[in-house]
Design an enzyme around this catalytic site. Structure first.
Site, PDB file in Angstrom:
ATOM      1  N   PHE A  96       0.834  -1.210   0.000  1.00  0.00           N
ATOM      2  CA  PHE A  96       0.000   0.000   0.000  1.00  0.00           C
ATOM      3  C   PHE A  96       0.871   1.265   0.000  1.00  0.00           C
ATOM      4  O   PHE A  96       0.801   2.080  -0.930  1.00  0.00           O
ATOM      5  CB  PHE A  96      -0.945  -0.076   1.215  1.00  0.00           C
ATOM      6  CG  PHE A  96      -1.443   1.227   1.706  1.00  0.00           C
ATOM      7  CD1 PHE A  96      -2.149   2.087   0.867  1.00  0.00           C
ATOM      8  CD2 PHE A  96      -1.224   1.610   3.034  1.00  0.00           C
ATOM      9  CE1 PHE A  96      -2.625   3.305   1.335  1.00  0.00           C
ATOM     10  CE2 PHE A  96      -1.688   2.814   3.505  1.00  0.00           C
ATOM     11  CZ  PHE A  96      -2.384   3.663   2.656  1.00  0.00           C
ATOM     12  N   ILE A  97       1.740   1.412   0.984  1.00  0.00           N
ATOM     13  CA  ILE A  97       2.559   2.639   1.048  1.00  0.00           C
ATOM     14  C   ILE A  97       3.609   2.613  -0.069  1.00  0.00           C
ATOM     15  O   ILE A  97       3.847   3.618  -0.744  1.00  0.00           O
ATOM     16  CB  ILE A  97       3.243   2.787   2.423  1.00  0.00           C
ATOM     17  CG1 ILE A  97       2.198   2.805   3.544  1.00  0.00           C
ATOM     18  CG2 ILE A  97       4.089   4.065   2.465  1.00  0.00           C
ATOM     19  CD1 ILE A  97       2.768   2.836   4.959  1.00  0.00           C
ATOM     20  N   ASP A 130       9.149  -7.188  -4.111  1.00  0.00           N
ATOM     21  CA  ASP A 130       8.004  -7.484  -3.245  1.00  0.00           C
ATOM     22  C   ASP A 130       7.701  -8.973  -3.362  1.00  0.00           C
ATOM     23  O   ASP A 130       7.739  -9.534  -4.452  1.00  0.00           O
ATOM     24  CB  ASP A 130       6.793  -6.663  -3.702  1.00  0.00           C
ATOM     25  CG  ASP A 130       5.759  -6.514  -2.600  1.00  0.00           C
ATOM     26  OD1 ASP A 130       5.472  -5.365  -2.216  1.00  0.00           O
ATOM     27  OD2 ASP A 130       5.223  -7.542  -2.124  1.00  0.00           O
ATOM     28  N   LEU A 169      10.630  -0.772   2.969  1.00  0.00           N
ATOM     29  CA  LEU A 169       9.258  -0.812   3.476  1.00  0.00           C
ATOM     30  C   LEU A 169       8.746  -2.243   3.645  1.00  0.00           C
ATOM     31  O   LEU A 169       7.666  -2.446   4.199  1.00  0.00           O
ATOM     32  CB  LEU A 169       8.314  -0.062   2.503  1.00  0.00           C
ATOM     33  CG  LEU A 169       8.147   1.451   2.702  1.00  0.00           C
ATOM     34  CD1 LEU A 169       9.461   2.177   2.614  1.00  0.00           C
ATOM     35  CD2 LEU A 169       7.167   2.015   1.681  1.00  0.00           C
ATOM     36  N   ALA A 203      11.461   2.074   7.263  1.00  0.00           N
ATOM     37  CA  ALA A 203      10.106   2.411   7.732  1.00  0.00           C
ATOM     38  C   ALA A 203       9.847   1.665   9.031  1.00  0.00           C
ATOM     39  O   ALA A 203       9.698   0.453   9.048  1.00  0.00           O
ATOM     40  CB  ALA A 203       9.074   2.027   6.674  1.00  0.00           C
ATOM     41  N   TYR A 224       5.588  -7.236  17.418  1.00  0.00           N
ATOM     42  CA  TYR A 224       5.728  -6.335  16.266  1.00  0.00           C
ATOM     43  C   TYR A 224       6.558  -5.117  16.670  1.00  0.00           C
ATOM     44  O   TYR A 224       7.545  -4.765  16.007  1.00  0.00           O
ATOM     45  CB  TYR A 224       4.333  -5.924  15.788  1.00  0.00           C
ATOM     46  CG  TYR A 224       4.296  -4.985  14.618  1.00  0.00           C
ATOM     47  CD1 TYR A 224       5.129  -5.161  13.523  1.00  0.00           C
ATOM     48  CD2 TYR A 224       3.396  -3.918  14.587  1.00  0.00           C
ATOM     49  CE1 TYR A 224       5.072  -4.297  12.437  1.00  0.00           C
ATOM     50  CE2 TYR A 224       3.324  -3.056  13.508  1.00  0.00           C
ATOM     51  CZ  TYR A 224       4.166  -3.248  12.443  1.00  0.00           C
ATOM     52  OH  TYR A 224       4.109  -2.388  11.382  1.00  0.00           O
ATOM     53  N   LYS A 248      10.372  -4.237  15.368  1.00  0.00           N
ATOM     54  CA  LYS A 248      10.679  -2.974  14.684  1.00  0.00           C
ATOM     55  C   LYS A 248      11.694  -2.155  15.498  1.00  0.00           C
ATOM     56  O   LYS A 248      12.531  -1.446  14.930  1.00  0.00           O
ATOM     57  CB  LYS A 248       9.404  -2.162  14.454  1.00  0.00           C
ATOM     58  CG  LYS A 248       8.509  -2.744  13.383  1.00  0.00           C
ATOM     59  CD  LYS A 248       9.264  -2.911  12.083  1.00  0.00           C
ATOM     60  CE  LYS A 248       8.570  -2.330  10.909  1.00  0.00           C
ATOM     61  NZ  LYS A 248       9.353  -2.394   9.676  1.00  0.00           N
TER      62      LYS A 248
END
Ligand code: UDP
Length: 325
Positions: free
Chosen positions: A11-12, A31, A80, A121, A153, A157
């Site tokens: 999406f981003i 991807d 990302l 990201a 999560y 990150k």
């Protein structure tokens, strides 16, 4: 400029690819289509203006040979690719941790090898369960116990951030970290739990709107086009390397109020229902009750200001989901 976007069919990533192509850049996407989709980038691939400037590789970022080639080719790397969405993290904890930690390590290792500038990201999730606002980049972080998998999560990150900062300190790698606050807009799917596409889809079908908990938890939503401009702005900036930046919106809204607004804007007959967290996610879940960014740091460096308010974001999402239905 040659630009590599990992997760570029997400999406981003797809909005970032579009912005870079509009800027005249050469764009390389990698991807694995785990949560990304060719539907997100097909319109770019079919656009004659971009035919010779857009290159798409369907593979995992854990594939060393492929990433070696791509990283060596490009000038900038936007990383990302990640497991995203609370529902996905809870359903596939091991895969999510693996891709987030090993994937980022791989990207950083190769960027360091070729000395390529890289943007990682990260997420507002990293702050954990604060109740104060706004959240500042230097704030402490507060997580629940490891039995509550949601925090895996945030922790994965956070480990990405530490690794990136360690590359900066140890090898002087130019790396920028961005913490994204609930990015929303056209092409986002509700399949991985994201609230706005879920509520809009439910409203357009006149189905019950599923508000988890008592709906008093808040979020600050950010329009995806504002986000991707900020990412490019940070890459262009001189003094962003080695720093962490919040990228977020301004209007804090409770989820129950968000549901009411979406019902009103769509003219839906949907009923708003409250669903206990335990029923939605099982007993080991806990939510973040409040999430509001300070955007002072990024404003100071690149003059970032979110241009799109929540009503306009909702209009855009409603329109795009209506068109797809
Ligand atoms: N949420 C909800 N109903 C849904 C999906 C999400 O009430 O169908 C809530 C969720 O519990 C959270 C907020 O909306 O408080 C934002 O959820 P999302 O998964 O979009 O993002 P995150 O939790 O990562 O902020």
């Amino acid at each position: 400029m040659k630009i590599l976007i990992t997760g570029g069919a997400g999406f981003i990533g797809s909005h970032l690819a579009q912005l870079c192509l509009e800027r005249g850049d050469e764009v390389y996407i990698i991807d694995d289509l785990s949560t990304g989709s060719m539907d997100n980038i097909r319109f770019l691939m079919e656009d004659d203006r971009y035919r010779n400037r857009l290159f798409v590789t369907i593979d995992t970022i854990l594939n060393h040979e492929v990433m070696l080639e791509l990283t060596g080719t490009c000038d900038w790397v936007f990383h990302l690719a990640a497991a995203v969405g609370v529902r996905l993290i809870l359903e596939k904890p091991l895969e999510s941790i693996r891709i987030n930690i090993q994937g980022t390590e791989k990207v950083l290792e190769l960027c360091n090898k070729f000395k390529k500038k890289v943007l990682i990201a990260s997420t507002s999730e990293v702050y954990g369960k604060h109740l104060h606002a706004p959240l500042v980049e230097t704030d402490n972080i507060i997580y629940g116990p490891s039995s509550k998998f949601r925090w895996s999560y945030a922790a994965s990150k956070l480990m990405d951030e530490f690794t990136a900062l360690a590359y900066y300190r140890t090898h002087d790698l130019k790396v920028i970290i961005t913490r994204l606050f609930n990015t929303v807009g056209p092409r986002q799917t509700g399949a991985y739990g994201m609230v706005i596409p879920r509520f809009v889809t439910q409203a357009l079908r006149n189905e019950p709107i599923t508000v988890y908990g008592d709906g008093s938890q808040t979020r600050t939503f950010t329009y995806v086009k504002d986000v991707v401009s900020a990412l490019v702005g940070l890459m262009e900036a001189e003094n962003a390397a080695g720093e962490v930046f919040n990228v977020g919106g301004i209007e804090e809204i409770a989820i129950a109020e968000l549901a009411r607004r979406i019902v009103a804007m769509t003219g839906s007959t949907s009923v708003i229902t409250l669903i206990p967290y335990e029923k939605a996610f099982g007993k080991d879940f806990e939510d973040m009750l409040r999430r509001v960014p300070s955007i002072e740091k990024i404003h100071r460096l690149i003059g970032y200001e979110p241009k799109t308010d929540l009503d306009e974001i909702l209009r855009q999402v409603i329109q795009s989901i209506r068109e797809k239905a």
